[in-house]
Design a protein around this motif. Structure first.
Motif, PDB file in Angstrom:
ATOM      1  N   GLY A 952       0.827  -1.199   0.000  1.00 49.88           N
ATOM      2  CA  GLY A 952       0.000   0.000   0.000  1.00 49.88           C
ATOM      3  C   GLY A 952       0.854   1.238   0.000  1.00 49.88           C
ATOM      4  N   ARG A 953       0.222   2.374  -0.067  1.00 46.96           N
ATOM      5  CA  ARG A 953       0.933   3.641  -0.072  1.00 46.96           C
ATOM      6  C   ARG A 953       0.557   4.414   1.183  1.00 46.96           C
ATOM      7  N   PRO A 954       1.515   4.768   2.013  1.00 48.98           N
ATOM      8  CA  PRO A 954       1.183   5.488   3.253  1.00 48.98           C
ATOM      9  C   PRO A 954       0.650   6.878   2.966  1.00 48.98           C
ATOM     10  N   ASP A 955      -0.203   7.335   3.851  1.00 46.66           N
ATOM     11  CA  ASP A 955      -0.777   8.668   3.695  1.00 46.66           C
ATOM     12  C   ASP A 955       0.240   9.760   4.009  1.00 46.66           C
ATOM     13  N   ALA A 956       1.173   9.465   4.934  1.00 44.92           N
ATOM     14  CA  ALA A 956       2.156  10.473   5.348  1.00 44.92           C
ATOM     15  C   ALA A 956       3.330   9.758   5.988  1.00 44.92           C
ATOM     16  N   PRO A 957       4.471  10.401   6.057  1.00 43.58           N
ATOM     17  CA  PRO A 957       5.612   9.786   6.747  1.00 43.58           C
ATOM     18  C   PRO A 957       5.286   9.515   8.207  1.00 43.58           C
ATOM     19  N   LEU A 958       5.958   8.554   8.787  1.00 42.48           N
ATOM     20  CA  LEU A 958       5.743   8.211  10.187  1.00 42.48           C
ATOM     21  C   LEU A 958       6.323   9.287  11.098  1.00 42.48           C
ATOM     22  N   PRO A 959       5.750   9.464  12.292  1.00 39.42           N
ATOM     23  CA  PRO A 959       6.368  10.374  13.257  1.00 39.42           C
ATOM     24  C   PRO A 959       7.781   9.916  13.597  1.00 39.42           C
ATOM     25  N   PHE A 960       8.616  10.871  13.986  1.00 37.66           N
ATOM     26  CA  PHE A 960      10.020  10.572  14.251  1.00 37.66           C
ATOM     27  C   PHE A 960      10.189   9.479  15.296  1.00 37.66           C
ATOM     28  N   ASP A 961       9.375   9.503  16.350  1.00 48.27           N
ATOM     29  CA  ASP A 961       9.562   8.583  17.468  1.00 48.27           C
ATOM     30  C   ASP A 961       8.611   7.388  17.413  1.00 48.27           C
ATOM     31  N   HIS A 962       8.086   7.062  16.227  1.00 52.26           N
ATOM     32  CA  HIS A 962       7.171   5.938  16.112  1.00 52.26           C
ATOM     33  C   HIS A 962       7.908   4.631  16.397  1.00 52.26           C
ATOM     34  N   ALA A 963       7.422   3.863  17.362  1.00 53.74           N
ATOM     35  CA  ALA A 963       8.069   2.607  17.740  1.00 53.74           C
ATOM     36  C   ALA A 963       7.115   1.424  17.661  1.00 53.74           C
ATOM     37  N   GLY A 964       5.896   1.639  17.216  1.00 53.82           N
ATOM     38  CA  GLY A 964       4.909   0.559  17.170  1.00 53.82           C
ATOM     39  C   GLY A 964       5.062  -0.298  15.926  1.00 53.82           C
ATOM     40  N   GLU A 965       4.128  -1.228  15.773  1.00 60.17           N
ATOM     41  CA  GLU A 965       4.130  -2.111  14.615  1.00 60.17           C
ATOM     42  C   GLU A 965       3.838  -1.316  13.344  1.00 60.17           C
ATOM     43  N   LEU A 966       4.410  -1.756  12.241  1.00 53.21           N
ATOM     44  CA  LEU A 966       4.175  -1.113  10.954  1.00 53.21           C
ATOM     45  C   LEU A 966       3.059  -1.844  10.225  1.00 53.21           C
ATOM     46  N   GLY A 967       2.166  -1.081   9.634  1.00 56.40           N
ATOM     47  CA  GLY A 967       1.053  -1.678   8.906  1.00 56.40           C
ATOM     48  C   GLY A 967       1.451  -2.114   7.507  1.00 56.40           C
ATOM     49  N   ASP A 968       0.445  -2.594   6.742  1.00 54.62           N
ATOM     50  CA  ASP A 968       0.707  -3.126   5.408  1.00 54.62           C
ATOM     51  C   ASP A 968       1.224  -2.069   4.435  1.00 54.62           C
ATOM     52  N   GLU A 969       0.930  -0.793   4.700  1.00 56.59           N
ATOM     53  CA  GLU A 969       1.413   0.231   3.778  1.00 56.59           C
ATOM     54  C   GLU A 969       2.952   0.373   3.824  1.00 56.59           C
ATOM     55  N   TRP A 970       3.574  -0.256   4.819  1.00 57.13           N
ATOM     56  CA  TRP A 970       5.046  -0.236   4.942  1.00 57.13           C
ATOM     57  C   TRP A 970       5.653  -1.603   4.629  1.00 57.13           C
ATOM     58  N   ARG A 971       4.849  -2.465   4.037  1.00 62.32           N
ATOM     59  CA  ARG A 971       5.256  -3.856   3.804  1.00 62.32           C
ATOM     60  C   ARG A 971       5.550  -4.108   2.329  1.00 62.32           C
ATOM     61  N   TYR A 972       6.625  -4.867   2.087  1.00 57.27           N
ATOM     62  CA  TYR A 972       6.972  -5.315   0.731  1.00 57.27           C
ATOM     63  C   TYR A 972       6.912  -6.845   0.708  1.00 57.27           C
ATOM     64  N   ASP A 973       6.338  -7.402  -0.363  1.00 58.02           N
ATOM     65  CA  ASP A 973       6.209  -8.857  -0.513  1.00 58.02           C
ATOM     66  C   ASP A 973       6.897  -9.313  -1.788  1.00 58.02           C
ATOM     67  N   GLY A 974       7.572 -10.463  -1.671  1.00 59.65           N
ATOM     68  CA  GLY A 974       8.182 -11.084  -2.830  1.00 59.65           C
ATOM     69  C   GLY A 974       7.990 -12.585  -2.788  1.00 59.65           C
TER      70      GLY A 974
END
Length: 1020
Positions: A952-974
């Motif tokens: 997917g395509r994220p709506d905006a860059p992540l906050p600087f101090d984001h430490a949680g899980e990343l959603g599918d918009e930050w995922r690459y599959d091969g």
């Protein structure tokens, strides 16, 4: 694995075999020592530090030659890679600066300049300063010497403080201090000493009248100006002119009334004691009335004597409008003035007393203290070095300790050495963010210089057009000791901390003694370190002492603690009594680098055990019974902590594969920093106490067998024999050649290309910078030329950007979808600052230099290289547009990766908190492999584009101090189809159990070759 004894390598020019153990504590030339027995040692990236059994004497050793060049020549040497055949490129010795043990000793020294320091190394940057240092040694102007360091010889560390120490804390005196020191009697003593020196100077160099002497000096420095017309010249200078006018008049009146022009040799009689008394009274009164203003006249008189001494001794003269200097003559021109030296020492002492906190329970320092580099007042100390003044006997050589009383130097007192460490960064490496270091002296900006990197600009002026992190600019080696403070058996409960880490730079002359590892506490007498800058100007680095925390002051370190050091990273184990658990504390610290505070992290989730300290680091350690058959699912031996060169932490332990399985020996491993290389907590979140949160990224576990196989590779989890990465690249575009055609990309990317003087000055790449020339330019009489052309080098006029070779070599790489890039072929060039005046059209010519390098050299199995370099075909020429330069300091950032076997396919996914444009640069290739008894088993290696698709395509860059899980918009599959012949092995390797047994690893590569494993990799 085969073990070999460490034996000294032969001197490359003379073939001499150096002693195994050498001390330079008594003689410049050094003296061999009998075989030394060690009871403790630490290794770090080709450096070793070891402690002699039963003493606190430390020795250091370099395993391999630090630098190699193209030519070494001199009276005893001539080795040229362009002539004949050779079994190695000629080595260039590293060197370090230490206290000169013969500086204050009468008689000729055992050595003035080491022979290796007098050789010509064809401009190699590692040797650039040797000519200037050789002049310094010939001059004998300071109590410093250099040791040319040869591989596999053990050198005794000399941690004695020099006498000549002046730090910023010495110069913070006030006008009140000035008035209290320069009393009438003190001034009288200074004047008497100066008069005695003047008599010697005039008696030895003047055979004419004082009046003619002064007139002659004025004519020398003010040519073509009549003496009678000086008043007119002075009038144009305003108040300064009035002063000079009055000074000339006073001198002329004094000469006319008190000195017979033809009796200069009787000056002692011409300046009676009554005049000295009058001057002393007058100057003392002026000091009381005017403070610093009273220094103007004495300063001008001193300047006059300096100019006169330089002229009469012919230490300075001009030829064809160029100043020439003979420093040896100049140094012998000026005699000492002990009363003045004593007065200055008292001034500096008053200044230091305000800057340094006195010992606990005292309102002020004892007499004569603090010394110029006194340890912090709360620390236990002992007298380490004493300098005693003496008078030089007539006709003898040697320097005087210019003081009337002994000068003492104290060192930090410790009763036990718990551990050693050596931190080392090689000159030709490049700093990357995962090596740590939040604060860099060279890379920091200065607000008073419009946010420019002022220290880096100074460094470039002195050393060349480079840009790199501290410790990597010119190589840095620091030694560390984890110690218990105080004397043996003492009650240390009153100390703010019972344990400490002490450190000293390899260049012991500059750190002067073992110092406390702390960003601001122990800086007295230290001139250039980052710690001193943090103490005096914390705002330059956004540093706050109030936010700094240390596990030592919280009493978390004890006798069971262990220290591990790699690069500049220091890790220490400790015990948190409040939470009843062992923890790990880390900081990045050396001469030019520091973090904002210590950070902490937990051990892996396992039962914690302390093993026998004497065997904690043994390769085949026998674990305690509980770790082999205890009831817990996992155990960790907390005092076996260590660091790899790639900054991976590892600690021994045992773990069950499942609840009913036996415990299995292995290693817990964790990255020093998480994937994004951020420190936890961030600097703005620090409070000054122990942070509530520490590093929380995951630990991994592999079997001991798998670990040892993986440990043979430079980067843990990256199973490639050679990692040839770079830290910068140029975006390039191929242009039509003389035939009007653009070359095919496939024909360009497999070759090496050079850019040098064969291209016109307009075409070739260049640096629009200037730097200092360390090799003095001398005339036939040995006098040094003091001119811009001799002291400064305009690098635009040089035929190459490289500081090492006569050409600059590049490789052109295709990195889809990013495009074509050019990187330096020679990794040593990778720290160069960007080429100037980009974009720039230039010409690259094909180069075949690598054809002359035997493959055996890579494996150290022999081989010879012969000149000239074979040229297999006529070199091609291509035209390029070099568009812009980009530095890459961050290895691939992958938070999580997952590998799942789905029938005959491998499903590979990874999560990265980056935009698509960032990923194009940061993740270029993905590789998967395991290690079994046969060696590395490659499974797949895929370029990210076009083999991995973003979900997917994220709506905006992540906050600087984001430490949680990343959603599918930050995922690459091969998806990778496995070769049928590999199915059985893939099913065995790519499972949780297979990962433990075979250290199966997925790693990522960016467009310039940096590799990195994911912060966490899951196998399903």
């Amino acid at each position: 694995m085969s073990w070999h004894p460490i034996r000294p390598l032969p001197e490359p020019c003379t073939g001499e075999i150096l002693p195994a153990f050498v001390s330079h504590d008594e003689w410049r030339a050094g003296r061999p020592l009998e075989t030394v027995r060690f009871d403790m040692l630490a290794v770090g990236r080709g450096r070793i530090i070891a402690k002699e059994a039963g003493t606190d004497r430390l020795f250091h050793c370099v395993i391999d030659e630090l630098f190699r060049g193209r030519r070494v020549s001199g009276a005893d040497c001539d080795v040229d890679v362009n002539v004949g055949c050779r079994s190695e490129d000629p080595p260039i010795p590293g060197f370090y600066m230490k206290l000169d043990p013969e500086y204050y000793v009468t008689g000729p020294p055992s050595l003035v300049v080491p022979p290796a320091a007098q050789r010509d190394y064809a401009g190699h940057p590692a040797s650039a300063r040797l000519p200037a240092f050789a002049e310094l040694l010939e001059l004998g102007a300071a109590d410093v010497m250099i040791v040319l360091q040869r591989a596999r010889t053990w050198y005794l560390v000399d941690a004695r403080s020099p006498r000549s120490i002046v730090g910023p804390e010495d110069l913070q005196f006030t006008e009140a201090d000035f008035r209290s020191v320069f009393t009438e009697q003190v001034i009288r003593d200074i004047l008497n000493a100066a008069l005695s020196a003047a008599e010697q100077m005039l008696d030895g160099g003047v055979g004419r009248g004082i009046e003619q002497l002064v007139e002659g000096q004025l004519r020398q420095f003010l040519p073509n100006v009549p003496i009678e017309g000086l008043r007119e010249s002075f009038a144009a200078l305003g108040p300064l002119g009035d002063f000079l006018d009055g000074l000339v008049k006073a001198v002329v009146d004094w000469l006319a009334g008190g000195v017979a022009p033809w009796l200069a040799e009787l000056i002692a009689n011409a300046v009676p004691n009554t005049l000295i008394d009058t001057l002393a009274e007058t100057v003392a009164r002026s000091i009381q009335d005017e403070g610093y203003g009273a220094l103007v006249l004495p300063a001008y008189v001193a300047l006059g004597f300096l100019l006169y001494g330089a002229r009469v001794s012919k230490a300075i003269k001009t030829e064809a409008g160029v100043f020439l200097l003979d420093p040896r003559v100049l140094a012998s021109t000026f005699p000492e003035n002990r009363p003045l030296s004593d007065a200055i020492a008292k001034l500096m002492l008053l200044s230091r007393r305000r800057e340094a906190t006195p010992p606990p329970g005292r309102s002020e320092w004892p007499d004569g203290m603090p010394t110029p580099n006194q340890p912090p007042g709360w620390m236990p100390t002992y007298l380490h070095t004493r300098y005693v003044p003496r008078d030089r006997e007539p006709g003898t050589l040697g320097h005087l300790a210019v003081a009337t009383s002994p000068e003492e130097r104290f060192a930090i007192q410790f009763s036990k050495v718990l551990d050693l460490g050596v931190g080392y960064s090689h000159w030709t490496e490049q700093w990357q963010r995962h090596f740590g270091g939040e604060i860099h002296s060279l890379l920091a900006t200065r607000p008073i210089f419009q946010q420019e990197q002022y220290n880096l600009m100074q460094y470039r002026l002195l050393n060349g057009p480079v840009i790199d992190g501290d410790g990597f600019n010119d190589g840095t080696t620091n030694f560390y000791m984890l110690v218990k403070l105080g004397v043996a058996g003492s009650d240390d409960t009153a100390l703010p901390q019972r344990y400490a880490i002490l450190w000293i730079d390899e260049q012991t002359y500059f750190t002067q003694r073992w110092r406390l590892l702390d960003p601001t506490e122990d800086v007295l007498g230290d001139l250039f370190s980052l710690a001193h800058s943090l103490k005096r100007n914390p705002e330059w680095f956004h540093f706050s002492r109030e936010r700094f925390w240390s596990p030592f002051t919280d009493d978390l370190v004890n006798d069971n603690s262990r220290m591990a050091v790699r690069r500049q990273i220091v890790a220490v184990t400790g015990y948190n009594r409040a939470d009843q658990r062992h923890e790990i504390y880390t900081i990045c610290f050396n001469y030019g680098v520091s973090d904002h505070t210590w950070r902490w992290r937990r051990y892996p989730a396992a039962e914690q055990v302390i093993v026998e300290a004497a065997t904690a680091q043994d390769a085949d350690q026998d674990f305690p019974t509980i770790m082999k058959s205890g009831p817990a699912n996992a155990y960790v031996a907390v005092n076996t902590l260590d660091l790899r060169d790639d900054t991976t932490l590892h600690v021994r332990g045992t773990k069950r594969a499942r609840a009913d399985a036996p415990l299995r020996a292995g290693r817990w491993v964790q990255r020093y920093l998480p994937a994004d290389c951020r420190h936890v907590p961030a600097p703005h979140q620090l409070t000054g106490g122990k942070p509530k949160a520490g590093f929380g990224h995951a630990w991994d576990f592999v079997s001991e067998t798998a670990y040892r196989r993986a440990d043979q590779f430079y980067q843990f989890g990256v199973y490639e024999p050679n990692i040839d990465s770079r830290c910068q690249y140029y975006e390039v575009e191929l242009l039509p050649g003389e035939d009007g055609l653009v070359p095919n990309v496939e024909d360009v990317v497999g070759s090496v290309w050079r850019n040098d003087g064969e291209s016109s000055p307009v075409e070739r790449l260049h640096h629009n910078t200037t730097n200092f020339v360390w090799t003095p330019t001398k005339n036939d009489s040995g006098m040094i030329e003091l001119s811009g052309r001799a002291l400064l080098r305009d690098r635009r006029t040089l035929p190459t950007m490289s500081m090492y070779e006569s050409t600059t070599r590049f490789r052109i790489l295709e990195r889809k979808p990013h495009g074509l890039i050019a990187v330096f072929y020679d990794k040593r060039d990778d720290e160069l600052q960007p080429a100037s005046d980009l974009p720039h059209e230039t010409v690259f010519r094909e180069d075949f230099e690598d054809a002359a390098i035997p493959t055996e050299w890579e494996n150290e199995t022999g081989g010879q290289a012969c000149a000239p370099t074979p040229i297999p075909r006529p070199p091609r020429t291509i035209r390029c547009l070099v568009k812009r330069n980009k530095r890459v300091l961050h290895p691939p950032i992958v938070r999580k990766a997952q590998v799942v076997v789905r029938g005959v396919n491998l499903s590979i996914s990874f999560w990265t908190p980056q935009t698509e444009d960032d990923v194009n640069e940061n993740v270029w290739k993905v590789s998967l492999a395991a290690i079994d008894e046969t060696g590395v088993v490659p499974i797949c290696s895929l370029t990210r584009h076009p083999n991995f698709i973003r979900r997917g395509r994220p709506d905006a860059p992540l906050p600087f101090d984001h430490a949680g899980e990343l959603g599918d918009e930050w995922r690459y599959d091969g998806l990778y189809k496995v070769d049928p012949k590999m199915i059985e092995r893939v099913n065995r390797f790519c499972t949780p159990a297979g990962h433990v047994d075979y250290a199966t690893s997925l790693w990522f590569e960016d467009i310039v070759g940096h590799r990195s494993v994911a912060q966490e990799t899951l196998f399903g």
